[in-house]
Write a protein that holds these residues in place. Structure first.
Motif, PDB file in Angstrom:
ATOM      1  N   VAL A 172       0.539  -1.011   0.113  1.00  0.00           N
ATOM      2  CA  VAL A 172       0.263   0.076  -0.008  1.00  0.00           C
ATOM      3  C   VAL A 172       1.183   1.118   0.212  1.00  0.00           C
ATOM      4  O   VAL A 172       1.490   1.388   0.831  1.00  0.00           O
ATOM      5  CB  VAL A 172      -0.879   0.013   1.232  1.00  0.00           C
ATOM      6  N   ALA A 173       0.867   2.637  -1.436  1.00  0.00           N
ATOM      7  CA  ALA A 173       1.434   3.553  -1.076  1.00  0.00           C
ATOM      8  C   ALA A 173       0.358   4.182   0.337  1.00  0.00           C
ATOM      9  O   ALA A 173      -0.558   4.609   0.490  1.00  0.00           O
ATOM     10  CB  ALA A 173       0.771   3.979  -1.773  1.00  0.00           C
ATOM     11  N   ASP A 174       1.356   4.808   1.147  1.00  0.00           N
ATOM     12  CA  ASP A 174       1.769   5.361   2.240  1.00  0.00           C
ATOM     13  C   ASP A 174       0.573   7.140   2.223  1.00  0.00           C
ATOM     14  O   ASP A 174       1.763   7.649   3.077  1.00  0.00           O
ATOM     15  CB  ASP A 174       2.642   5.200   3.195  1.00  0.00           C
ATOM     16  N   TYR A 175      -0.184   7.456   1.796  1.00  0.00           N
ATOM     17  CA  TYR A 175      -0.890   8.341   1.735  1.00  0.00           C
ATOM     18  C   TYR A 175      -2.454   7.980   1.421  1.00  0.00           C
ATOM     19  O   TYR A 175      -2.883   6.978   1.498  1.00  0.00           O
ATOM     20  CB  TYR A 175      -0.125   9.465   0.313  1.00  0.00           C
ATOM     21  N   THR A 176      -2.756   9.070   1.343  1.00  0.00           N
ATOM     22  CA  THR A 176      -4.444   9.169   1.250  1.00  0.00           C
ATOM     23  C   THR A 176      -5.426   7.575   0.221  1.00  0.00           C
ATOM     24  O   THR A 176      -6.069   7.138   1.026  1.00  0.00           O
ATOM     25  CB  THR A 176      -5.383  10.664   1.106  1.00  0.00           C
ATOM     26  N   PHE A 177      -4.658   8.157  -1.109  1.00  0.00           N
ATOM     27  CA  PHE A 177      -5.749   7.256  -2.587  1.00  0.00           C
ATOM     28  C   PHE A 177      -5.018   5.890  -1.647  1.00  0.00           C
ATOM     29  O   PHE A 177      -5.885   4.727  -1.847  1.00  0.00           O
ATOM     30  CB  PHE A 177      -4.867   7.950  -3.909  1.00  0.00           C
TER      31      PHE A 177
END
Length: 306
Positions: free
Chosen positions: A74-79
């Motif tokens: 998982v990319a560590d930001y809102t999206f």
């Protein structure tokens, strides 16, 4: 009117301003389904994909094929968080199991430790809950480690341009959903040819390019129909329109601001199947609008008539 956008945080920041300044936003690149949920606005339309549409059909297809266990990068930001949340909901609804999640910084270049964690999980499917160069870099490194021979890889968000960047030999077999493909019929091929004639390097358009064209075209038609560019009147005309163009057929804009239309489950072609540089995708099946997007009955948008 402002069209396109390319960042979830920016789009969510814009939403409250639309009513205040009586302006319209049409989102064609941003994916978060929150834009038509808790953060919905009477002055916006989510025109193309969203995180629900990208994840639900894809996870259902994996489970139907016998894959039961999943692991997320998982990319560590809102999206990334929203994408992972919609993936998890789809897996649990289908009777699958999430074995674990690892988060990585946005725009990192080294996925080695994250991929080792995914491999150690023993999951049937490794889900890349990121986008753009993060997705392509993660998958390239996964291939270097030999992971695709032991685990299925899926990516909820991928575009034709990403597959082109990877190359057919690397991307082959990757499955994802798409809103549009240039080689579907004579009309899409003709439009793609027009686009390529004006694009740097003759690049063939992906689905977000076609979505942006469609959104602006239908906005302008709505202005003409309303006889004004006042946002409320234009939104009324737009929501009364059936979207029939090169991007979508029979598209409808719901009360929550989501434009719903048929989408596609696609597979990246093998190098042997690909007959030209942009001949990269096979449409495996059509995802009907009524099952491809979050049911309006489940919407958290306060604009939905109950």
């Amino acid at each position: 009117m402002i069209a396109d956008y390319a960042n979830t945080s920016v789009a969510l920041g814009v939403q409250p301003l639309l009513t205040q300044f009586n302006r319209i936003a049409i989102y064609t690149s941003v994916g978060t389904s929150v834009l038509t949920g808790k953060a919905c606005s009477p002055r916006s339309v989510h025109w193309a994909h969203d995180t629900y549409a990208m994840t639900q059909p894809l996870m259902r297809a994996m489970i139907a094929s016998g894959k039961k266990t999943f692991y997320f990068l998982v990319a560590d930001y809102t999206f990334g968080d929203i994408l992972a949340g919609d993936c998890k909901a789809a897996i649990e609804a289908g009777g699958g199991k999430l074995l674990g999640t690892v988060r990585h910084p946005l725009a990192t270049s080294d996925f080695a430790s994250y991929l080792v964690s995914a491999q150690a999980s023993g999951a049937d499917v490794i889900v890349l809950c990121n986008g753009g160069t993060d997705t392509t870099n993660a998958y390239k490194q996964a291939i270097e480690f030999g992971l695709p021979t032991k685990h299925a890889f899926v990516t909820p968000i991928m575009f034709l341009s990403d597959v082109y960047s990877l190359g057919a030999a690397t991307a082959q077999g990757l499955r994802f959903t798409n809103s549009w493909y240039w080689d579907m019929n004579d009309a899409t091929r003709a439009w793609a040819k027009r686009y390529a004639s004006a694009a740097p390097g003759g690049a063939i358009p992906n689905d977000t390019h076609a979505a942006a064209y469609s959104a602006v075209l239908n906005y302008l038609r709505a202005v003409a129909k309303a006889g004004t560019d006042e946002a409320g009147a234009v939104m009324g005309a737009l929501k009364a329109t059936t979207i029939d163009d090169v991007f979508a057929k029979g598209g409808k804009i719901r009360d929550d601001g989501k434009m719903v239309f048929d989408r596609y489950l696609v597979r990246a072609k093998t190098a042997d199947e690909s007959k030209s540089p942009w001949d990269l995708l096979t449409i495996e099946r059509t995802i009907q609008a009524e099952v491809g997007f979050r049911p309006i009955s489940e919407s958290e948008c306060t604009l939905v008539k109950r």
